[in-house]
Design a protein around this motif. Structure first.
Motif, PDB file in Angstrom:
ATOM      1  N   ASP A  56     -12.741   3.108  -1.493  1.00 39.32           N
ATOM      2  CA  ASP A  56     -13.298   3.829  -0.166  1.00 39.32           C
ATOM      3  C   ASP A  56     -12.600   3.647   1.076  1.00 39.32           C
ATOM      4  OD1 ASP A  56     -15.797   4.319  -1.949  1.00 39.32           O
ATOM      5  OD2 ASP A  56     -16.876   2.821  -0.696  1.00 39.32           O
ATOM      6  N   VAL A  57     -11.316   3.808   0.335  1.00 36.73           N
ATOM      7  CA  VAL A  57      -9.874   3.013   1.159  1.00 36.73           C
ATOM      8  C   VAL A  57      -9.127   3.823   1.440  1.00 36.73           C
ATOM      9  CG1 VAL A  57      -7.875   1.505   2.175  1.00 36.73           C
ATOM     10  CG2 VAL A  57      -9.891   0.707   1.386  1.00 36.73           C
ATOM     11  N   ASP A  58      -8.882   4.433   2.710  1.00 35.43           N
ATOM     12  CA  ASP A  58      -7.831   5.963   2.778  1.00 35.43           C
ATOM     13  C   ASP A  58      -6.874   4.805   3.244  1.00 35.43           C
ATOM     14  OD1 ASP A  58      -9.976   8.215   2.131  1.00 35.43           O
ATOM     15  OD2 ASP A  58     -10.408   7.917   3.974  1.00 35.43           O
ATOM     16  N   GLY A  59      -5.772   5.560   2.288  1.00 31.02           N
ATOM     17  CA  GLY A  59      -4.615   5.234   3.343  1.00 31.02           C
ATOM     18  C   GLY A  59      -3.031   5.447   2.925  1.00 31.02           C
ATOM     19  N   VAL A  60      -2.178   5.703   3.032  1.00 25.82           N
ATOM     20  CA  VAL A  60      -0.490   6.257   2.579  1.00 25.82           C
ATOM     21  C   VAL A  60       0.543   5.265   1.982  1.00 25.82           C
ATOM     22  CG1 VAL A  60      -0.072   6.341   4.764  1.00 25.82           C
ATOM     23  CG2 VAL A  60       0.762   7.909   3.449  1.00 25.82           C
ATOM     24  N   SER A  61       1.235   5.975   1.285  1.00 27.69           N
ATOM     25  CA  SER A  61       1.449   5.513   0.054  1.00 27.69           C
ATOM     26  C   SER A  61       3.237   5.764   0.337  1.00 27.69           C
ATOM     27  CB  SER A  61       1.971   4.829  -0.918  1.00 27.69           C
ATOM     28  OG  SER A  61       0.206   3.665  -0.939  1.00 27.69           O
ATOM     29  N   ILE A  62       3.970   5.183   0.989  1.00 29.71           N
ATOM     30  CA  ILE A  62       5.488   6.100   0.530  1.00 29.71           C
ATOM     31  C   ILE A  62       6.906   4.770  -0.201  1.00 29.71           C
ATOM     32  CG2 ILE A  62       6.591   5.137   3.558  1.00 29.71           C
ATOM     33  CD1 ILE A  62       7.455   7.888   2.409  1.00 29.71           C
ATOM     34  N   SER A  63       7.287   5.345  -1.788  1.00 25.60           N
ATOM     35  CA  SER A  63       8.696   4.552  -1.540  1.00 25.60           C
ATOM     36  C   SER A  63      10.446   5.293  -1.097  1.00 25.60           C
ATOM     37  CB  SER A  63       8.280   4.408  -2.997  1.00 25.60           C
ATOM     38  OG  SER A  63       7.784   3.688  -3.460  1.00 25.60           O
ATOM     39  N   TRP A  64      11.058   4.068  -1.007  1.00 26.38           N
ATOM     40  CA  TRP A  64      12.228   5.027  -1.086  1.00 26.38           C
ATOM     41  C   TRP A  64      13.508   3.564  -1.462  1.00 26.38           C
ATOM     42  CZ3 TRP A  64       9.305   2.947   3.248  1.00 26.38           C
ATOM     43  CH2 TRP A  64       9.970   1.847   4.263  1.00 26.38           C
ATOM     44  N   GLN A  65      14.247   3.615  -1.715  1.00 29.12           N
ATOM     45  CA  GLN A  65      15.529   2.739  -2.101  1.00 29.12           C
ATOM     46  C   GLN A  65      16.033   2.405  -1.065  1.00 29.12           C
ATOM     47  OE1 GLN A  65      16.203   2.553  -5.334  1.00 29.12           O
ATOM     48  NE2 GLN A  65      14.925   4.065  -5.327  1.00 29.12           N
ATOM     49  N   ALA A  66      16.304   1.031  -1.634  1.00 31.72           N
ATOM     50  CA  ALA A  66      16.437   0.012  -0.458  1.00 31.72           C
ATOM     51  C   ALA A  66      16.731  -1.284  -0.411  1.00 31.72           C
ATOM     52  CB  ALA A  66      15.470  -0.369   1.239  1.00 31.72           C
ATOM     53  N   LYS A  67      17.706  -1.935   0.157  1.00 28.18           N
ATOM     54  CA  LYS A  67      18.332  -3.076  -0.075  1.00 28.18           C
ATOM     55  C   LYS A  67      17.548  -4.443   1.009  1.00 28.18           C
ATOM     56  CE  LYS A  67      22.707  -1.434  -0.138  1.00 28.18           C
ATOM     57  NZ  LYS A  67      23.955  -1.339   0.175  1.00 28.18           N
ATOM     58  N   THR A  68      17.626  -5.757   0.773  1.00 24.68           N
ATOM     59  CA  THR A  68      16.904  -6.805   0.632  1.00 24.68           C
ATOM     60  C   THR A  68      16.817  -6.800   2.380  1.00 24.68           C
ATOM     61  OG1 THR A  68      17.388  -7.789  -1.040  1.00 24.68           O
ATOM     62  CG2 THR A  68      16.364  -9.500   0.800  1.00 24.68           C
ATOM     63  N   GLN A  69      17.932  -6.330   2.973  1.00 28.45           N
ATOM     64  CA  GLN A  69      17.826  -6.871   4.517  1.00 28.45           C
ATOM     65  C   GLN A  69      16.781  -5.921   5.177  1.00 28.45           C
ATOM     66  OE1 GLN A  69      20.544  -6.239   2.905  1.00 28.45           O
ATOM     67  NE2 GLN A  69      21.758  -4.605   3.320  1.00 28.45           N
ATOM     68  N   HIS A  70      16.773  -4.659   3.945  1.00 26.13           N
ATOM     69  CA  HIS A  70      15.048  -3.175   4.979  1.00 26.13           C
ATOM     70  C   HIS A  70      14.120  -3.891   5.434  1.00 26.13           C
ATOM     71  CE1 HIS A  70      18.772  -1.073   3.323  1.00 26.13           C
ATOM     72  NE2 HIS A  70      19.184  -0.618   4.925  1.00 26.13           N
ATOM     73  N   VAL A  71      13.891  -4.835   4.118  1.00 28.90           N
ATOM     74  CA  VAL A  71      12.549  -5.520   3.672  1.00 28.90           C
ATOM     75  C   VAL A  71      12.705  -6.346   5.494  1.00 28.90           C
ATOM     76  CG1 VAL A  71      10.529  -7.340   3.352  1.00 28.90           C
ATOM     77  CG2 VAL A  71      12.740  -5.813   1.641  1.00 28.90           C
ATOM     78  N   SER A  72      13.037  -6.877   5.791  1.00 26.24           N
ATOM     79  CA  SER A  72      12.928  -8.181   6.865  1.00 26.24           C
ATOM     80  C   SER A  72      13.280  -7.296   8.302  1.00 26.24           C
ATOM     81  CB  SER A  72      14.717  -8.774   6.960  1.00 26.24           C
ATOM     82  OG  SER A  72      14.487  -9.701   5.868  1.00 26.24           O
ATOM     83  N   ALA A  73      13.998  -6.360   8.276  1.00 25.74           N
ATOM     84  CA  ALA A  73      14.512  -5.185   9.510  1.00 25.74           C
ATOM     85  C   ALA A  73      12.806  -4.465   9.763  1.00 25.74           C
ATOM     86  CB  ALA A  73      15.349  -3.780   9.432  1.00 25.74           C
ATOM     87  N   LEU A  74      11.694  -3.649   8.788  1.00 27.57           N
ATOM     88  CA  LEU A  74      10.962  -3.392   8.581  1.00 27.57           C
ATOM     89  C   LEU A  74      10.012  -3.907   9.468  1.00 27.57           C
ATOM     90  CD1 LEU A  74       9.298  -0.429   8.090  1.00 27.57           C
ATOM     91  CD2 LEU A  74       8.954  -1.496   6.116  1.00 27.57           C
ATOM     92  N   LEU A  75       9.959  -5.480   8.534  1.00 27.43           N
ATOM     93  CA  LEU A  75       9.040  -6.108   9.142  1.00 27.43           C
ATOM     94  C   LEU A  75       8.840  -6.284  10.665  1.00 27.43           C
ATOM     95  CD1 LEU A  75       8.793  -8.956   6.292  1.00 27.43           C
ATOM     96  CD2 LEU A  75       6.816  -7.290   7.040  1.00 27.43           C
ATOM     97  N   ARG A  76      10.470  -6.778  10.924  1.00 31.81           N
ATOM     98  CA  ARG A  76      10.713  -6.980  12.948  1.00 31.81           C
ATOM     99  C   ARG A  76      10.451  -5.603  13.707  1.00 31.81           C
ATOM    100  NH1 ARG A  76      15.184  -9.307  10.647  1.00 31.81           N
ATOM    101  NH2 ARG A  76      16.392  -7.580  11.426  1.00 31.81           N
ATOM    102  N   LYS A  77      10.028  -4.723  12.789  1.00 29.26           N
ATOM    103  CA  LYS A  77      10.377  -3.277  14.299  1.00 29.26           C
ATOM    104  C   LYS A  77       8.876  -3.147  13.597  1.00 29.26           C
ATOM    105  CE  LYS A  77      11.443   1.521  14.239  1.00 29.26           C
ATOM    106  NZ  LYS A  77      12.788   2.078  14.050  1.00 29.26           N
TER     107      LYS A  77
END
Length: 82
Positions: A4-25
């Motif tokens: 019953d959970v509504d949500g959205v998911s998205i994927s894109w090509q990235a590098k390891t540093q992008h994960v950390s940047a996303l978490l910070r942002k």
């Protein structure tokens, strides 16, 4: 338990540093991080994202999976395969 959970998911090509940047942002407060067979899955809560569910007693509205080449982000969870 997420049928019953509504949500959205998205994927894109990235590098390891992008994960950390996303978490910070997003100011994600990480409560779970697991790495299994080269796939890292992070769950947490961001005050910049509206809404949440409770996962193992923790407020959760961001889930990130990273396999070394692709980031998949779900709010509140990744729905489907990753």
């Amino acid at each position: 338990h997420c049928k019953d959970v509504d949500g959205v998911s998205i994927s894109w090509q990235a590098k390891t540093q992008h994960v950390s940047a996303l978490l910070r942002k997003l100011d994600v407060q990480v409560h779970t991080k697991q790495t299994i067979g080269g796939l890292t899955v992070i769950c947490g809560y961001s005050p910049k994202v509206v809404g949440c569910i409770y996962l193992d007693g923790h407020k959760t509205n961001v889930q990130i999976a990273f396999d070394g080449q692709t980031i998949t982000v779900g709010c509140p969870l990744i729905l489907g395969d990753y």
